[in-house]
Write a protein that holds these residues in place. Sequence first.
Motif, mmCIF file in Angstrom:
data_model
loop_
_atom_site.group_PDB
_atom_site.id
_atom_site.type_symbol
_atom_site.label_atom_id
_atom_site.label_comp_id
_atom_site.label_asym_id
_atom_site.label_seq_id
_atom_site.Cartn_x
_atom_site.Cartn_y
_atom_site.Cartn_z
ATOM 1 N N ASN A 3 36.286 40.042 45.469
ATOM 2 C CA ASN A 3 35.245 39.136 44.978
ATOM 3 C C ASN A 3 35.317 39.003 43.460
ATOM 4 O O ASN A 3 35.160 37.922 42.916
ATOM 5 N N ILE A 4 35.561 40.103 42.763
ATOM 6 C CA ILE A 4 35.627 40.092 41.296
ATOM 7 C C ILE A 4 36.811 39.232 40.838
ATOM 8 O O ILE A 4 36.690 38.430 39.930
ATOM 9 N N THR A 5 37.964 39.377 41.491
ATOM 10 C CA THR A 5 39.133 38.592 41.082
ATOM 11 C C THR A 5 38.900 37.108 41.334
ATOM 12 O O THR A 5 39.311 36.274 40.548
ATOM 13 N N THR A 6 38.203 36.784 42.413
ATOM 14 C CA THR A 6 37.899 35.379 42.696
ATOM 15 C C THR A 6 36.989 34.805 41.624
ATOM 16 O O THR A 6 37.206 33.691 41.145
ATOM 17 N N ILE A 7 35.989 35.579 41.211
ATOM 18 C CA ILE A 7 35.073 35.130 40.156
ATOM 19 C C ILE A 7 35.837 34.960 38.836
ATOM 20 O O ILE A 7 35.652 33.975 38.127
ATOM 21 N N GLU A 8 36.700 35.916 38.519
ATOM 22 C CA GLU A 8 37.486 35.829 37.285
ATOM 23 C C GLU A 8 38.387 34.602 37.300
ATOM 24 O O GLU A 8 38.514 33.905 36.301
ATOM 25 N N ARG A 9 39.012 34.338 38.440
ATOM 26 C CA ARG A 9 39.894 33.180 38.558
ATOM 27 C C ARG A 9 39.099 31.890 38.387
ATOM 28 O O ARG A 9 39.532 30.972 37.688
ATOM 29 N N ARG A 11 36.306 31.571 36.754
ATOM 30 C CA ARG A 11 35.870 31.513 35.357
ATOM 31 C C ARG A 11 36.997 30.998 34.463
ATOM 32 O O ARG A 11 36.779 30.151 33.596
ATOM 33 N N LYS A 12 38.226 31.473 34.688
ATOM 34 C CA LYS A 12 39.368 31.001 33.896
ATOM 35 C C LYS A 12 39.613 29.514 34.153
ATOM 36 O O LYS A 12 39.893 28.756 33.213
ATOM 37 N N TRP A 15 36.970 27.498 32.284
ATOM 38 C CA TRP A 15 37.226 27.419 30.840
ATOM 39 C C TRP A 15 38.380 26.480 30.547
ATOM 40 O O TRP A 15 38.350 25.726 29.580
#
Length: 45
Positions: A3-9, A11-12, A15
């Motif tokens: 879930n964290i990696t999906t959110i980070e992806r 977010r990138k 941006w």
Amino acid sequence: MANITTIERARKAFWFVALWMAGVGGAMLLALPFKLLIKAGAAIH
């Protein structure tokens, strides 16, 4: 963890799109006076 990696992806990607849109918008604002000058020059001749 996934879930964290999906959110980070996401977010990138957000941006990247936001900065790209800001760049395109800035380029359009910079080009606007030149476009108006060309139109004014064409109207005079």
